[in-house]
Enzyme design. Structure first.
Site, PDB file in Angstrom:
ATOM      1  NE  ARG A  27      -4.232  -1.587  -0.027  1.00  0.00           N
ATOM      2  CZ  ARG A  27      -5.374  -1.699   0.702  1.00  0.00           C
ATOM      3  NH1 ARG A  27      -5.711  -0.719   1.628  1.00  0.00           N
ATOM      4  NH2 ARG A  27      -6.270  -2.548   0.370  1.00  0.00           N
ATOM      5  NE  ARG A  31      -7.250   5.146   2.247  1.00  0.00           N
ATOM      6  CZ  ARG A  31      -8.104   3.949   3.078  1.00  0.00           C
ATOM      7  NH1 ARG A  31      -9.180   4.541   3.272  1.00  0.00           N
ATOM      8  NH2 ARG A  31      -7.653   2.791   3.112  1.00  0.00           N
ATOM      9  NE  ARG A  40      -9.606   9.172  -2.429  1.00  0.00           N
ATOM     10  CZ  ARG A  40      -9.891   8.758  -1.128  1.00  0.00           C
ATOM     11  NH1 ARG A  40      -9.989   7.411  -0.438  1.00  0.00           N
ATOM     12  NH2 ARG A  40     -10.035   9.807  -0.229  1.00  0.00           N
ATOM     13  CG  ASP A  77      -8.542  -3.104  -4.643  1.00  0.00           C
ATOM     14  OD1 ASP A  77      -8.172  -2.571  -3.958  1.00  0.00           O
ATOM     15  OD2 ASP A  77      -9.460  -4.397  -4.301  1.00  0.00           O
ATOM     16  CE1 TYR A 154     -12.912  -7.581   0.927  1.00  0.00           C
ATOM     17  CE2 TYR A 154     -11.228  -9.221   0.365  1.00  0.00           C
ATOM     18  CZ  TYR A 154     -11.598  -8.223   1.015  1.00  0.00           C
ATOM     19  OH  TYR A 154     -10.789  -7.666   2.060  1.00  0.00           O
TER      20      TYR A 154
HETATM   21  O1  CP3 Z   1      -0.034  -1.870  -2.396  1.00  0.00           O
HETATM   22  C1  CP3 Z   1      -0.232  -1.030  -3.177  1.00  0.00           C
HETATM   23  O2  CP3 Z   1       0.303   0.242  -3.050  1.00  0.00           O
HETATM   24  C2  CP3 Z   1      -0.884  -1.134  -4.692  1.00  0.00           C
HETATM   25  C3  CP3 Z   1      -2.173  -0.855  -4.581  1.00  0.00           C
HETATM   26  C4  CP3 Z   1      -3.252  -1.756  -3.646  1.00  0.00           C
HETATM   27  C5  CP3 Z   1      -4.453  -1.303  -3.636  1.00  0.00           C
HETATM   28  N1  CP3 Z   1      -4.997  -2.396  -2.981  1.00  0.00           N
HETATM   29  C6  CP3 Z   1      -5.224  -0.055  -3.318  1.00  0.00           C
HETATM   30  C7  CP3 Z   1      -6.074   0.435  -2.549  1.00  0.00           C
HETATM   31  C8  CP3 Z   1      -3.121  -3.399  -3.500  1.00  0.00           C
HETATM   32  C9  CP3 Z   1      -1.929  -4.265  -3.971  1.00  0.00           C
HETATM   33  C10 CP3 Z   1      -4.232  -3.647  -3.069  1.00  0.00           C
HETATM   34  C11 CP3 Z   1      -4.726  -4.970  -2.655  1.00  0.00           C
HETATM   35  C12 CP3 Z   1      -5.777  -5.353  -1.892  1.00  0.00           C
HETATM   36  N2  CP3 Z   1      -7.011  -4.826  -2.017  1.00  0.00           N
HETATM   37  C13 CP3 Z   1      -6.279  -6.287  -0.854  1.00  0.00           C
HETATM   38  C14 CP3 Z   1      -4.728  -7.291  -0.373  1.00  0.00           C
HETATM   39  C15 CP3 Z   1      -3.929  -6.496   0.238  1.00  0.00           C
HETATM   40  C16 CP3 Z   1      -4.135  -6.422   1.804  1.00  0.00           C
HETATM   41  O3  CP3 Z   1      -4.199  -5.366   2.334  1.00  0.00           O
HETATM   42  O4  CP3 Z   1      -4.177  -7.755   2.598  1.00  0.00           O
HETATM   43  C17 CP3 Z   1      -7.361  -6.375  -0.487  1.00  0.00           C
HETATM   44  C18 CP3 Z   1      -7.825  -7.007   0.746  1.00  0.00           C
HETATM   45  C19 CP3 Z   1      -8.017  -5.494  -1.251  1.00  0.00           C
HETATM   46  C20 CP3 Z   1      -9.542  -4.994  -0.973  1.00  0.00           C
HETATM   47  C21 CP3 Z   1      -9.639  -3.561  -0.580  1.00  0.00           C
HETATM   48  N3  CP3 Z   1      -9.455  -2.721  -1.525  1.00  0.00           N
HETATM   49  C22 CP3 Z   1     -10.257  -3.194   0.516  1.00  0.00           C
HETATM   50  C23 CP3 Z   1     -10.832  -3.868   1.642  1.00  0.00           C
HETATM   51  C24 CP3 Z   1     -10.502  -1.878   0.471  1.00  0.00           C
HETATM   52  C25 CP3 Z   1     -11.027  -0.902   1.260  1.00  0.00           C
HETATM   53  C26 CP3 Z   1     -10.201  -0.736   2.666  1.00  0.00           C
HETATM   54  C27 CP3 Z   1      -9.234   0.376   2.884  1.00  0.00           C
HETATM   55  O5  CP3 Z   1      -8.109   0.189   3.059  1.00  0.00           O
HETATM   56  O6  CP3 Z   1     -10.038   1.435   2.510  1.00  0.00           O
HETATM   57  C28 CP3 Z   1      -9.605  -1.393  -0.697  1.00  0.00           C
HETATM   58  C29 CP3 Z   1      -9.407   0.062  -1.259  1.00  0.00           C
HETATM   59  C30 CP3 Z   1      -8.078   0.284  -1.631  1.00  0.00           C
HETATM   60  N4  CP3 Z   1      -7.350  -0.363  -2.416  1.00  0.00           N
HETATM   61  C31 CP3 Z   1      -7.649   1.438  -1.386  1.00  0.00           C
HETATM   62  C32 CP3 Z   1      -6.190   1.582  -1.895  1.00  0.00           C
HETATM   63  C33 CP3 Z   1      -5.303   2.571  -2.024  1.00  0.00           C
HETATM   64  C34 CP3 Z   1      -8.094   2.838  -0.702  1.00  0.00           C
HETATM   65  C35 CP3 Z   1      -9.017   3.402  -1.396  1.00  0.00           C
HETATM   66  C36 CP3 Z   1      -9.218   4.744  -1.342  1.00  0.00           C
HETATM   67  O7  CP3 Z   1      -8.158   5.442  -1.761  1.00  0.00           O
HETATM   68  O8  CP3 Z   1     -10.190   5.401  -0.582  1.00  0.00           O
END
Ligand code: CP3
Length: 355
Positions: A27, A31, A40, A77, A154
Site C-alpha cells: 500500500r 491515503r 484521487r 486492486d 469478498y
Molecule cells: O500496495 C499498493 O500500493 C498497490 C495498490 C493496492 C491497493 N489494494 C490499493 C487500494 C493493492 C496491492 C491492494 C490489494 C488489496 N485490496 C487487498 C490485499 C492486500 C491487503 O491489504 O491484504 C485487499 C484485501 C483489497 C481489498 C480492498 N481494497 C479493501 C478491503 C479496500 C477498502 C479498505 C481500505 O483500505 O480502505 C480497498 C480499497 C483500496 N485499495 C485503497 C487503496 C489505496 C483505499 C481506497 C481509497 O483510496 O479510498
C-alpha cells in the site's frame, strides 16, 4: 525494454548478492500520502482512479519520488477480478468494497465465468504498460492479484467481513461447488497475472490476505491448493528475465514449508512470525519478504529504526531478504515516519552484505 538501473529487488528475490537490503511497502501508494489524496480527488473516486491510465500511473510513482524505494507496485486492486466477473464492484466512502450482485447459492457461483483479462481488464494492462514506460528502468514493477480464497470471501460475503461466516458455511456444506468457484478464480488469476507479465510486470505477488483465518486442513485444501493451481500456470520468464512469484498469506507463519513447496521464489511474512525462524525453516528454497508491524510506523523515528535493525539482525547476513511491512501501511501514518523507515533499511542493512 530499457535496462534496469536498480535491480536489488529482483536480485534479492533470486537470492543473489546485493549492496543493501531492498525495500518496498505494501500500500505504498495510498491515503497516508497527501499527493495521493489529491490525485484521487481529481479522479473522483477510487475505482475511477484505477481505471484512469495516467492517474493510476501518477499515484504508482508518487512514493518513488519521495523515498528511496527499490520496487514499484501497480496501482489497482485485487477486486478487479470479481468486478470483471460481472459482480459490479463499488466503494462506499468509509465503508470499504461492496458488490451490486450477491452470490447466495450453488447456482449463483456456477454462473460465474473465468475472466478474459485483455478484454475485461484492459485498463489494468494499459496502466502496467504506461508505468513501465514512465519508470524507464528506475526500479522493477510488481504486478499482483488476490488469492482465490481471499477473492472468494469478498464474492460470497458481498464485501469485507470479520468472520467470513457465509463463505465458511458454504465451504463446509458445499465443498465441491466451493472448489469449482476457487478453480475458476485460480484460472482467472493465472490469466490475469500472465497478462500483467506480458504487459511488463517484472515480478508478481499473490495477496492471500485472509488465508490465516482458516483451519490447518482448510488452508491446505481451499487456499494453498488453488494458489498451487495458479503457480502451475504462470509464465516463468519474460523478455529474457525470470519472473519471480511472491506468495503472501497473512497469518500464514505455520505453513511456510508447504508454501515453499509450491515452487514460488519468495514468501511474504506478516509481523507475527520471527524472520530468523522462518529462514531456518525454509533454508535456501525461497527468499523472504517482510516483516515489520505497520503499527510501529506510528511510533517515534528512533523506535522505527530500532525495529528495522532488529528484523535485519534476525534475518542475519546473506542473501534472500526483501524488506517490507507485514501488511499494508494504514492511512493515518505520518509520511515522515515512512521516510525514516525506508532510510533505516538501506543504512542499517549494509553491514549484512559484502560490499
Ligand atoms: O500496495 C499498493 O500500493 C498497490 C495498490 C493496492 C491497493 N489494494 C490499493 C487500494 C493493492 C496491492 C491492494 C490489494 C488489496 N485490496 C487487498 C490485499 C492486500 C491487503 O491489504 O491484504 C485487499 C484485501 C483489497 C481489498 C480492498 N481494497 C479493501 C478491503 C479496500 C477498502 C479498505 C481500505 O483500505 O480502505 C480497498 C480499497 C483500496 N485499495 C485503497 C487503496 C489505496 C483505499 C481506497 C481509497 O483510496 O479510498
Amino acid at each position: 525494454m530499457s535496462e534496469l538501473k536498480n535491480d536489488r529487488f529482483l536480485r534479492a528475490l533470486a537470492r543473489e548478492s546485493v549492496d543493501v537490503t531492498p525495500v518496498w511497502m505494501m500500500r505504498q501508494a495510498g491515503r497516508y500520502l497527501p499527493e495521493y489524496r489529491a490525485t484521487r480527488a481529481k479522479a473522483g473516486d477510487f475505482m475511477s482512479l484505477c481505471m484512469n491510465t495516467e492517474l493510476a500511473c501518477e499515484v504508482t510513482l508518487q512514493p518513488l519520488d519521495r523515498y528511496p524505494i527499490d520496487a514499484a507496485i501497480l496501482f489497482s486492486d485485487i477486486l478487479t477480478i470479481p468486478d470483471a466477473m460481472g459482480l459490479g464492484l463499488y466503494f462506499e466512502t468509509g465503508e470499504g468494497p461492496r458488490f451490486k450482485k450477491s452470490v447466495n447459492s450453488v447456482a449463483d457461483m456456477d454462473a460465474l465465468d473465468v475472466i478474459n483479462p485483455e478484454a475485461d481488464l484492459g485498463y489494468v494492462m494499459d496502466a502496467v504498460r504506461m508505468i513501465r514506460r514512465e519508470l524507464n528502468g528506475r526500479v522493477p514493477l510488481i504486478g499482483f492479484s488476490g488469492s482465490p480464497w481471499t477473492l472468494a470471501t469478498y464474492i460470497v460475503e458481498g464485501g469485507s467481513s470479520k468472520d467470513y461466516r457465509k463463505t465458511k458455511t458454504f465451504m463446509y456444506n458445499e465443498p465441491e461447488a466451493f472448489t469449482r468457484l476457487l478453480n475458476k478464480l485460480a484460472d482467472s488469476v493465472a490469466l490475469y497475472l500472465n497478462a500483467q507479465i506480458k504487459a511488463g510486470a517484472q515480478a508478481v505477488q499473490i495477496f492471500d490476505s485472509w488465508g490465516g483465518a482458516l483451519s490447518h486442513q482448510a488452508y491446505l485444501d481451499f487456499s494453498l491448493a488453488p494458489m498451487q493451481r495458479i503457480v502451475n500456470q504462470l509464465i516463468t520468464e519474460h523478455d529474457g528475465r525470470k519472473v519471480p512469484v511472491i506468495m503472501f498469506t497473512k497469518g500464514g507463519g505455520q505453513w511456510l514449508n508447504a508454501m515453499a513447496d509450491t515452487g514460488v521464489q519468495a514468501l511474504g511474512l506478516d509481523w507475527t512470525t520471527d524472520i530468523g525462524n522462518a529462514r531456518a525453516q525454509v533454508g535456501d528454497r525461497v527468499a523472504l519478504q517482510g516483516n515489520m508491524d505497520p503499527a510501529i510506523l506510528n511510533a517515534k523515528p528512533e523506535r522505527i529504526r530500532e525495529e528495522v535493525g532488529y528484523i535485519l539482525s534476525r534475518f542475519g547476513k546473506g542473501n534472500g531478504h526483501v524488506f517490507n511491512l507485514g501488511h499494508g501501511v494504514t492511512p493515518e501514518i505520518d509520511p515522515d515516519n515512512v521516510g525514516a523507515f525506508f532510510q533505516a533499511v538501506h543504512e542499517l542493512s549494509a553491514e549484512y552484505h559484502e560490499n
